[in-house]
Design an enzyme around this catalytic site. Structure first.
Site, PDB file in Angstrom:
ATOM      1  N   ALA A 150       0.831  -1.207   0.000  1.00  0.00           N
ATOM      2  CA  ALA A 150       0.000   0.000   0.000  1.00  0.00           C
ATOM      3  C   ALA A 150       0.866   1.258   0.000  1.00  0.00           C
ATOM      4  O   ALA A 150       0.544   2.249  -0.675  1.00  0.00           O
ATOM      5  CB  ALA A 150      -0.928  -0.008   1.211  1.00  0.00           C
ATOM      6  N   CYS A 151       1.969   1.219   0.748  1.00  0.00           N
ATOM      7  CA  CYS A 151       2.862   2.385   0.773  1.00  0.00           C
ATOM      8  C   CYS A 151       3.515   2.607  -0.584  1.00  0.00           C
ATOM      9  O   CYS A 151       3.636   3.753  -1.043  1.00  0.00           O
ATOM     10  CB  CYS A 151       3.930   2.206   1.846  1.00  0.00           C
ATOM     11  SG  CYS A 151       3.336   2.478   3.529  1.00  0.00           S
ATOM     12  N   SER A 152       3.947   1.540  -1.245  1.00  0.00           N
ATOM     13  CA  SER A 152       4.576   1.707  -2.563  1.00  0.00           C
ATOM     14  C   SER A 152       3.582   2.332  -3.537  1.00  0.00           C
ATOM     15  O   SER A 152       3.932   3.228  -4.320  1.00  0.00           O
ATOM     16  CB  SER A 152       5.090   0.372  -3.095  1.00  0.00           C
ATOM     17  OG  SER A 152       4.046  -0.556  -3.287  1.00  0.00           O
ATOM     18  N   PHE A 172       3.222   6.064  -2.695  1.00  0.00           N
ATOM     19  CA  PHE A 172       4.327   6.859  -3.233  1.00  0.00           C
ATOM     20  C   PHE A 172       4.160   7.069  -4.734  1.00  0.00           C
ATOM     21  O   PHE A 172       4.416   8.158  -5.257  1.00  0.00           O
ATOM     22  CB  PHE A 172       5.673   6.180  -2.952  1.00  0.00           C
ATOM     23  CG  PHE A 172       6.211   6.414  -1.572  1.00  0.00           C
ATOM     24  CD1 PHE A 172       6.656   7.668  -1.184  1.00  0.00           C
ATOM     25  CD2 PHE A 172       6.266   5.378  -0.646  1.00  0.00           C
ATOM     26  CE1 PHE A 172       7.152   7.899   0.096  1.00  0.00           C
ATOM     27  CE2 PHE A 172       6.756   5.598   0.629  1.00  0.00           C
ATOM     28  CZ  PHE A 172       7.200   6.847   1.011  1.00  0.00           C
TER      29      PHE A 172
END
Length: 434
Positions: A395-397, A400
């Protein structure tokens, strides 16, 4: 579900999502929504998925259902669900804005079977309210110690499963997309030390030093490096690494809050992936403390995740999933606000850069590593926690990539107010290799 008020799960889905060729939902009641050849097939395996979303019609409800297996996705790799998250994101044009009548209809159908409280994953932490009620006021030394321990004091072996040999849990810096993670992490450490411009014999303080990769790298250059962390697991790992390298005369790692470091007059300070734990309201005092610890003309390198836009409601830049499962009391600020805080603490900000794409690449490598070492990761922390970590990193990738979050490096100098017309303050132009 078979009363007058009952609805099939497929009918509930149809109240919130337009029919489309991309999504199929297959439910425990035998109903289905969407075509058989859809490229994303979601399986609702238990009524608990419905109750989770009824109790928490937000990300917490969805995460609980996913972690507990109340819904699943065909073909998903729990260690790297990025492809499925991408597909879910592409469904945004088909999401309906539900009418009050539709919400009431679905809620009545669910409640006609009684109100059930679905289980909570064992890996979920207490809410912010519950932590405050227990006396853990955010970003006090006691609260910071406990929340950092919650995140990091799990298993060094688990972190090694996805971080790789560098044990560096921050954004790498890639020369190109084909660069290996290990080379990119070494490149990041090199870049930070080059920006700080420290010479052999000079002193570096690494705040939130993790497992010691920066301390080790600096000591190999002959720099006297002190690292502090609130994680006992990290400190033990770093101290053993220092001993293996024979760097005891140059490197030290302590379990210590940065506010309790007794030394001062450091030539350089780095804060790499630490500010996310500090709290936006504490940024000013944090940078004032860095100013106090540095000698005149000493340099500060601050490397941290940022939000792309200030939130109009003024609330911290975090969400409930991260707060309960990953970083309790985590907090993100916008880059302009951070730079203002550094400036107002007395520093000259001489350079800043956004490494947003680099963190997306870093996270893809970590998800890949977790997938490669999945069985060991589950042995180390359990299936639920490993599953949460795969979701969190994927989810973070994605975040970003879509520019929801960024990561910035700020290089600042503590001036001595003399002026140095001969240029000895710092070089006129960039002195490091980008």
């Amino acid at each position: 579900m078979s009363s007058g008020k009952s609805m099939l799960v497929s009918e509930m889905v149809g109240e919130f999502i337009e029919p489309n060729p991309h999504l199929r939902v297959e439910a425990f009641d035998g109903s289905a929504f969407g075509p058989e050849d859809a490229d994303l097939v979601v399986k609702v395996t238990s009524p608990n998925a419905i109750y989770q979303l009824l109790m928490h019609p937000n990300e917490i409800g969805a995460v609980r259902a996913y972690v507990l297996g109340d819904f699943d996705i065909k073909g998903i790799d729990y260690a790297d669900p990025y492809p499925e998250l991408r597909k879910l994101l592409s469904l945004a044009p088909y999401v309906k804005k539900p009418t009050p009548a539709a919400v009431a209809k679905v809620a009545a159908a669910i409640l006609s079977h009684g109100l059930h409280r679905p289980p909570v994953p064992q890996t979920e932490g207490p809410s912010k309210f519950a932590r405050i009620k227990s006396g853990l006021l955010p970003h006090t030394e006691k609260a910071d110690s406990e929340t950092v321990s919650y995140h990091y004091d799990q298993s060094n072996e688990f972190y090694a499963d996805f971080l790789g040999p560098s044990m560096t849990y921050t954004c790498a810096v890639f020369d190109n997309e084909n660069m290996s993670l290990e080379d990119a992490q070494a490149n990041k450490l090199r870049l930070i030390l080059d920006k700080l411009g420290l010479k052999p014999g000079e002193r570096l303080l690494d705040i939130g030093c993790g497992w010691g990769s920066m301390v080790i790298t600096a000591a190999r250059r002959g720099i006297k490096a002190l690292g502090v962390t609130l994680s006992k697991e990290q400190a033990a790992y770093a101290q053993e690494w220092i001993r293996r390298e024979g760097l005891e005369d140059l490197a030290e790692v302590r379990v210590q809050d940065y506010r309790d470091v007794p030394e001062h007059d450091f030539d350089g300070i780095c804060s790499i992936g630490m500010m996310e734990h500090v709290g936006v309201k504490n940024y000013q005092s944090y940078f004032e403390e860095m100013f106090r610890l540095l000698k005149p003309m000493g340099r500060l390198l601050n490397h941290q995740i940022t939000i792309s836009h200030d939130r109009p409601d003024g609330k911290p830049g975090t969400d409930e999933f991260l707060d309960r499962y990953i970083f309790p009391d985590g907090d993100l600020g916008a880059p302009g606000f951070i730079e203002s805080c550094i400036h107002d603490a007395g520093f000259n900000v001489v350079h800043q850069e956004n490494l947003r794409q680099h963190y997306a690449l870093t996270l893809h490598h970590w998800n890949h590593n977790l997938s490669e070492h999945w069985d060991d990761a589950v042995r180390q922390v359990g299936f639920e926690r490993a599953k949460v970590w795969g979701l969190y990193m994927a989810a973070c990738s994605l975040n970003f990539e879509i520019d929801g979050i960024q990561i910035h490096q700020f290089l600042a100098v503590r001036p001595d107010r003399v002026g140095h017309p001969d240029g000895k303050w710092y070089p006129l132009r960039q002195w490091w290799k980008a």
